[in-house]
Design an enzyme around this catalytic site. Sequence first.
Site, PDB file in Angstrom:
ATOM      1  N   CYS A  52       3.627  44.453   6.918  1.00 33.70           N
ATOM      2  CA  CYS A  52       2.788  44.515   8.573  1.00 33.70           C
ATOM      3  C   CYS A  52       1.843  45.505   8.435  1.00 33.70           C
ATOM      4  O   CYS A  52       1.666  46.171   7.475  1.00 33.70           O
ATOM      5  CB  CYS A  52       3.853  44.801   9.299  1.00 33.70           C
ATOM      6  SG  CYS A  52       4.518  46.200   9.305  1.00 33.70           S
ATOM      7  N   ALA A  55       2.723  48.482   7.220  1.00 26.41           N
ATOM      8  CA  ALA A  55       3.004  48.997   5.985  1.00 26.41           C
ATOM      9  C   ALA A  55       2.009  49.409   4.765  1.00 26.41           C
ATOM     10  O   ALA A  55       2.175  49.680   4.662  1.00 26.41           O
ATOM     11  CB  ALA A  55       3.710  47.260   5.039  1.00 26.41           C
ATOM     12  N   ARG A  86       8.095  50.572  -2.934  1.00 23.05           N
ATOM     13  CA  ARG A  86       6.321  50.784  -3.765  1.00 23.05           C
ATOM     14  C   ARG A  86       6.746  51.535  -4.665  1.00 23.05           C
ATOM     15  O   ARG A  86       7.047  52.853  -4.374  1.00 23.05           O
ATOM     16  CB  ARG A  86       6.093  50.738  -2.472  1.00 23.05           C
ATOM     17  CG  ARG A  86       4.356  50.823  -2.666  1.00 23.05           C
ATOM     18  CD  ARG A  86       3.422  50.226  -1.804  1.00 23.05           C
ATOM     19  NE  ARG A  86       1.779  50.372  -2.131  1.00 23.05           N
ATOM     20  CZ  ARG A  86       1.259  51.439  -2.267  1.00 23.05           C
ATOM     21  NH1 ARG A  86       1.110  52.702  -1.762  1.00 23.05           N
ATOM     22  NH2 ARG A  86      -1.079  50.683  -2.752  1.00 23.05           N
ATOM     23  N   HIS A 185      -4.373  49.261   6.249  1.00 23.61           N
ATOM     24  CA  HIS A 185      -5.169  50.422   5.284  1.00 23.61           C
ATOM     25  C   HIS A 185      -6.733  50.577   6.234  1.00 23.61           C
ATOM     26  O   HIS A 185      -6.648  51.849   6.604  1.00 23.61           O
ATOM     27  CB  HIS A 185      -5.967  49.170   4.745  1.00 23.61           C
ATOM     28  CG  HIS A 185      -5.465  48.474   3.731  1.00 23.61           C
ATOM     29  ND1 HIS A 185      -5.511  47.139   3.504  1.00 23.61           N
ATOM     30  CD2 HIS A 185      -3.519  48.806   3.239  1.00 23.61           C
ATOM     31  CE1 HIS A 185      -4.366  46.339   2.400  1.00 23.61           C
ATOM     32  NE2 HIS A 185      -3.469  47.826   2.310  1.00 23.61           N
TER      33      HIS A 185
HETATM   34 FE1  CFM Z   1      -4.858  47.340  -3.335  1.00 25.09          FE
HETATM   35 FE2  CFM Z   1      -2.716  45.488  -3.493  1.00 25.09          FE
HETATM   36 FE3  CFM Z   1      -2.709  46.371  -1.081  1.00 25.09          FE
HETATM   37 FE4  CFM Z   1      -2.604  47.785  -3.584  1.00 25.09          FE
HETATM   38 FE5  CFM Z   1      -0.135  47.222  -3.677  1.00 25.09          FE
HETATM   39 FE6  CFM Z   1      -0.448  44.840  -3.535  1.00 25.09          FE
HETATM   40 FE7  CFM Z   1       0.161  45.826  -1.192  1.00 25.09          FE
HETATM   41 MO1  CFM Z   1       1.451  45.532  -2.899  1.00 25.09          MO
HETATM   42  S1  CFM Z   1      -3.715  46.590  -5.301  1.00 25.09           S
HETATM   43  S2  CFM Z   1      -3.197  48.434  -1.736  1.00 25.09           S
HETATM   44  S3  CFM Z   1      -0.700  49.163  -4.840  1.00 25.09           S
HETATM   45  S4  CFM Z   1      -4.040  45.618  -1.810  1.00 25.09           S
HETATM   46  S5  CFM Z   1      -0.105  45.959  -5.142  1.00 25.09           S
HETATM   47  S6  CFM Z   1      -2.713  44.030  -4.285  1.00 25.09           S
HETATM   48  S7  CFM Z   1       0.552  43.332  -1.879  1.00 25.09           S
HETATM   49  S8  CFM Z   1       0.587  47.352  -1.881  1.00 25.09           S
HETATM   50  S9  CFM Z   1      -1.475  46.584   0.201  1.00 25.09           S
HETATM   51  C1  HCA Z   2       4.154  45.995   1.113  1.00 25.46           C
HETATM   52  C2  HCA Z   2       3.906  46.633  -0.503  1.00 25.46           C
HETATM   53  C3  HCA Z   2       4.429  45.498  -1.492  1.00 25.46           C
HETATM   54  C4  HCA Z   2       5.738  44.329  -1.045  1.00 25.46           C
HETATM   55  C5  HCA Z   2       5.793  44.020  -2.658  1.00 25.46           C
HETATM   56  C6  HCA Z   2       6.077  42.984  -2.472  1.00 25.46           C
HETATM   57  C7  HCA Z   2       4.787  46.082  -2.921  1.00 25.46           C
HETATM   58  O1  HCA Z   2       3.276  45.553   0.999  1.00 25.46           O
HETATM   59  O2  HCA Z   2       4.248  46.514   2.233  1.00 25.46           O
HETATM   60  O3  HCA Z   2       6.125  41.805  -1.571  1.00 25.46           O
HETATM   61  O4  HCA Z   2       6.738  42.842  -3.525  1.00 25.46           O
HETATM   62  O5  HCA Z   2       3.247  46.631  -3.393  1.00 25.46           O
HETATM   63  O6  HCA Z   2       5.732  47.378  -2.616  1.00 25.46           O
HETATM   64  O7  HCA Z   2       2.785  45.212  -1.405  1.00 25.46           O
END
Ligand code: CFM
Ligand code: HCA
Length: 533
Positions: A52, A55, A86, A185
């Site tokens: 969401c 998150a 995370r 983001h």
């Molecule tokens: Fe960029 Fe990602 Fe993300 Fe990320 Fe992550 Fe991710 Fe995420 Mo999980 S590089 S910031 S550190 S888009 S692993 S592939 S999904 S938290 S929002």
């Molecule tokens: C997030 C965090 C997450 C979840 C990881 C997963 C992460 O989306 O809120 O589904 O295994 O990297 O910790 O992307």
Amino acid sequence: AATAREEMLKVYPRKTQRKRGKQMLVNENPATPAEIGANSRTVPGIITQRGCSYAGCKGVVIGPIYDILHITHGPIGCGWYSWLSRRNITKIRADGEVNFLQYSMSTDMQEDHIVFGGEKQLAAAIQEAYDEFHPKAISVYATCPVGLIGDDIHTVCRQMKEKLGINIFGFSCEGYKGVSQSAGHHIANNGVFKHMIGLDDSPVEAKYKINILGEYNIGGDAWEIDRVLKLCGIHIIGTLSGGVSYDEICNCHMADLNVVMCHRSINYMAEMMEEKFGIPWFKVNFIGLEGTKKSLRKIAQYFGDKELIDRVEEVIAAEMAEVRPVLDDIRTRTTGKTAALFVGGSRAHHYQDLFNDMDMQVIAAGYEFAHRDDYEGRDVLPHIKIDADSRNIEELVVTADETRFDAAKPEKKKALEESGFTFSDYEGMMRQMAKDTLVIDDISHHEMEKLIEMYHPDVIGSGIKDKYVIEKMGVPCKQLHSYDYGGPYAGFKGAANFYKDIDRMTSTKVWKLARAPWHEGGSAPAAEKEPAT
Ligand code: CFM
Ligand code: HCA
């Protein structure tokens, strides 16, 4: 691939078929990627891996700043969910620093706050947190119920900022704000830009000063990147936001250059810093040996000093001498094996480089919540339709800072561009994928099961929500979010770690022995079937 796609779509009602059909493509012409349906609402009833807006804002972009106090305004579940789940790891780097990340602070909203309003509760929570910890800054995150009842978190933050004399700011990142964490983001970028960037003009004594944007230090990646850049003599002012302090972020507009790792989560910041301060940016990738070498060379080229260019080559040679034998050995076992990657908004692309290093083929990939530009490249930006869900998120109007915009930077950028150097660039995932591979946005559990039945990849890179579904079907799953307690995987040493982990996972015979109870007397486990081509 076309058959696999049809097989996946077959069970859906017609309307869902139409929508999912646009989100699932066969990559027929990698050089000119087809238009993909992305960043739109998940069809209700489909099992998605998305998260969401809260998150994406608190959990991903701002949460990792370790010496500000993060307060979740909402029921306790949201704070609990984002409490160290995370793997954005941190450590204190200097005497007198504090690290608050092991705490999870929340207003713990109850029913009566929902009925009568939670603003008083929030002010009291900020006061209590201040009395206990005396942080430099406090940030407040709104969750779904806060938005629904209309608590004015921004006024509370402003009042408490005046009262306590520290920086306090809020984020309207209610979970429902967008179609995924991607909205969070953007909200986070806006807030960091408004409330932190540019607060401290202290000069930074270093010859080559950069920021790394979109690197969150999962499993220690930022530390490996830092190690390599240090060897080269390049100084990082701020890594947004992996293992980073409040002061570093307030000072990071003093950099000569921004390099962007995760384009999806932080392209907004790169653009806004360029508009306000003149700092140019380009995309890098420190995942995979080729990407790491290319990125280091590009940074050196940007500064253009022979001394730096030579130093970078020395570092590359020394690091490659260590990792090459590891890769050569592992390739004897991994060549020709296959992988599928379904992760977030950048890793499904970045990790293809590591699999390429190992001579493995990525047969299918997709993001959870990326936008068309992350698939097709930034040249499609002018053609992306803005819908009601994206209009929801504020676009900041940014102008050049009257005193601090450095006109020499855009001039340097222009001169370099004339010699063929590219800035503000991202060519997206599809151009790099092989012809006729499958590209699937926001993959569902049903589609994942079909994919495994038809391709039986040797390994799947994904997350916690489908890891065990995948493994029960006899395919090892590497979590590319958390690295399953492993890592770092970035840079040179990280690449070696990754090769070893994937070698172990794809060489063991244990998956062929796994026999789920429902297979007893029934059909053979997927691992024994011949893979489809
Ligand atoms: Fe960029 Fe990602 Fe993300 Fe990320 Fe992550 Fe991710 Fe995420 Mo999980 S590089 S910031 S550190 S888009 S692993 S592939 S999904 S938290 S929002
Ligand atoms: C997030 C965090 C997450 C979840 C990881 C997963 C992460 O989306 O809120 O589904 O295994 O990297 O910790 O992307």
